[in-house]
Enzyme design. Structure first.
Site: not given
Lengths: 499, 499
Positions: A329, A354, A358
């Protein structure tokens, strides 16, 4: 004793991960979810009770909004069927939470999750860079909850907890049989409250009782080190996650290293599962020249927004990024951008992969839906999701870095064949005692390697791995993993830095 | 060639189980779901469109029924949040199905399941005792879809399909790489349609093309056999599942055996996953005297209803029930009641342990919720759920009955160590060639056992298990499993019967 930052990070991830599987490997988009909240609560203040008090137009609008429900008629039907007929009494709340979880499951996106109020609180703690407790890093060693190290300046340190102390009881209750997570929950608690630990300390015959007053424990996410290589000074900044204070701490650490005459920088994001999207941008602005792309964000309609650097310029010293399979991420944004926009080397192993962003969308009752809203793309427009980022210089750690804790019920000996023997063989190899094979078959060579280890460790050389020998092998491996000399990836990063 | 009923049952369970995990191990309560349907559709005919046409009282009732919705406000909120914000377009229908599945998941009851229209159709086929297709039992042998046997009187038999025919293509399309379930779906089809199979037949050099017209294929659930033991005639009735015609077939079979002078009866429900609740009651009425309890049903309020026999009387011949770990649900009612109310012996292994009763509740659009409504209790009031029923005479089959198909990519040889070697060792042992150990380590003894097998099978005695040798070992084991002489449980049942 210095606490190796990597282990604190692991603990933190553990606590959160156990609450909501996978939720921690996340990036937050908005600072808070006000926009989503407003939108999702528009029906909440209308219900049948005040229907009569609405104007005719409002009544019509209400009924229209209800007819938006047509999609959910079937859900309501099922809700009633289950609630009225199932063989056991059913809690309405758990059906509601199940329905929400079930809708999220259809997305087949492990990062879109429902968090009940309790899980949400744990999640916030990790984002807020602190938690309340005693401030000690703990680990399971031979099925005992064991202090690895107290955090500097924490209540645990002040109360005199020492590495290798084994925790037997918490407030008089035995922790035997609990897993690490449950034991940690018992030890944690609100600031100002007191906890009594019964401790078994190596070399002390009777158990000790130690009282500790809990406090706010800062979760450091930035750790600094320097290394001298051939007369040159390399600075190392390790980032263990991206939480609220990380970019400030990073800027401070960098300034200090620069003022101290650093001639090269290693940024270490190994095992860093990600965090706040804004945070990694702030850090990248230090290195990416003004007007250049830091990262791109793509919405559901395929429209892309580019985030540009507004302040940085290229540093006059070399930089290398260290990453591994646990770098996810926000860590991957850092690695990809440093490579594509900055031209810096990436040392280590392929990253996690990733590529989504979100946002926590509050439901108004303390619970939250963490939903994937966007994809992020590298400056060059690559989507790394489920692919990961390839290092430019690949280096793995020695094989024994990837072994599991040894748990021995029955002793293992020559001619046994077991999954657990594999693990022990890899460890023996790491300790310099060649077991001949590492596939789980306990050969004559393995027996000889065990004997050699036992002699070295001051144990009787039986060639059999019982609990005691297994425990000693594990201790020896932990010491090897913690020994900086064995960090092959860091060594390579330093080597590459001044090439 | 006779088709061993056990294998047809397995296939049937396979086809259904793949559709809705666990759904087949079920009992149906009502003959059809009308009662549930009426109840669950009461909201369905009210919507906002005809609101104005309702009387004031009806309007009030409508709004009240809507306020029952308050529980689902949060679900609606989540539905909108996901639908409007998720990074990809989301299908409303799949969110709705996800919500229903999610509510059912909270019950933690593997038998309460949502079935979409397609799954429901497959389920109905299994309950209706027939399906449409060609009527052949197939199996995967060395990654090829292979005919085990055509069903008697089926289109497959009439078209001349033979055991060991390998299916290469269906209607010109290769089935290579498909799993058994997908291949079966291609072969199946509506009554009256034609399918062309390309077949590789052992001993025939060119592939054959065979045209077959599909038809209704009855799924037999009752199979009869007789065995002579020490001059006494034992009847055997095997029940492979409880579907619509099972009790009628059972009564017929029993009458015939009785008329033929049977002196003892074995009822075999091994591997029988259950079926219709009414069916097993009808069968038990044959054996349980009038006014005695057959089974009890307990509702969510703990209230019990006793189902009494209205017709039976104790038979004047001995009876034994054969069961195993695959005997579930209705099979367990049969076993438990025969033991508790009839005093008969149960031979085999502990049963599966499913003590609940489901009912399919139609949702009105072809989909269905199969929901657990009741617990069933034995005549003495025991709940066997997750416990199973202990046999009164425990007998396991030989170990090789429980092995898995052999799949060999790389040949295995001396000193290898692999999970798959375990399986091969157990098979060799079953074939009378002692491999020395059965833990996956390919020892010298295992090598010798392989050589002995190879000599026996007319292969070159290399001591190495390659694909060919693996295939031959598997074939030999299948032959052993199918050989009635190796059915230790049946032998014990016969022995116990005339004790």
């Amino acid at each position: 004793m210095n606490v190796k930052p990597r282990y604190i990070a692991l603990l933190m991830a553990l606590a959160v991960l156990l609450g909501a599987a996978g939720s921690y490997i996340g990036i937050e988009y908005f600072a808070n979810g006000t926009e989503g909240q407003a939108k999702t609560e528009q029906y909440a203040d209308k219900d049948a009770d005040n229907f009569a008090s609405l104007s005719e137009e409002e009544q019509k609008a209400f009924l229209q909004s209800m007819s938006g429900n047509a999609d959910l008629k079937k859900v309501e039907q099922a809700f009633n069927v289950i609630q009225e007929n199932y063989v056991e009494e059913v809690e309405k709340e758990s059906l509601v939470e199940g329905a929400i979880q079930g809708m999220l499951d259809t997305l087949e996106d492990p990062y879109s999750v429902y968090m009940d109020p309790e899980t949400m609180e744990q999640f916030n703690q990790s984002i807020e860079s602190s938690f309340q407790g005693i401030g000690a890093e703990v680990s399971m060693v031979n099925d005992k909850v064991t202090i690895v190290a107290p955090i500097k300046g924490s209540p645990a340190e002040e109360a005199g907890l020492k590495p290798n102390d084994q925790i037997l009881k918490v407030d008089g209750e035995s922790v035997e049989g609990l897993d690490l997570y449950d034991a940690v929950l018992k030890i944690r608690g609100e600031k100002g409250t007191e906890v009594t630990l019964e401790i078994d300390r190596p070399g002390v015959s009777e158990p000790l009782n130690i009282d500790i007053t809990r406090d706010d424990i800062p979760l450091e996410t930035v750790y600094t080190d320097t290394k001298m290589v051939d007369g040159k000074k390399a600075g190392v900044i390790e980032i263990t996650s991206f939480s609220e204070k990380t970019s400030d701490e990073f800027h401070e650490a960098l300034e200090k290293l620069e003022n101290d005459g650093m001639e090269g920088l290693i940024i270490d994001v190994r095992g860093n599962p990600g965090g706040l999207f804004t945070d990694v941008q702030e850090i990248l602005k230090e290195f990416i020249p003004k007007e250049e792309v830091i990262v791109q964000v793509e919405d559901r309609n395929g429209e892309k927004e580019r985030y540009l650097s507004d302040s940085g310029e290229k540093k006059d010293y070399p930089i290398t990024v260290l990453m591994d399979e646990g770098s996810a991420s926000a860590s991957e944004i850092l690695a990809a951008t440093m490579q594509e926009a900055g031209g810096y080397e990436l040392v280590g192993t392929k990253s996690f992969g990733k590529g989504t962003v979100q946002q926590a969308l509050p439901m108004g009752d303390g619970s939250t839906i963490k939903l994937t809203l966007f994809k992020w793309l590298t400056p060059d427009g690559n989507w790394v999701h489920e692919k990961g980022i390839e290092p430019t210089v690949e280096v793995k750690q020695p094989e024994y870095f990837y072994t599991n804790p040894v748990e021995i019920e029955e002793p293992f000996e020559y001619n046994d064949n077991h999954e657990k023997v594999k693990n022990i063989q890899v460890m023996l190899k790491g300790l310099g005692h060649d077991p001949g094979r590492t596939d789980g078959y306990y050969s004559k060579e393995t027996e000889a390697a065990v004997e050699a280890f036992q002699e070295e460790a001051g144990l009787e050389a039986t060639g059999v791995v019982n609990q005691e020998t297994g425990g000693k092998i594990e201790e020896a491996i932990i010491a090897e993993v913690r020994n900086e000399e064995n960090d092959k990836q860091m060594q390579k990063a330093v080597e590459v830095l001044f090439q």
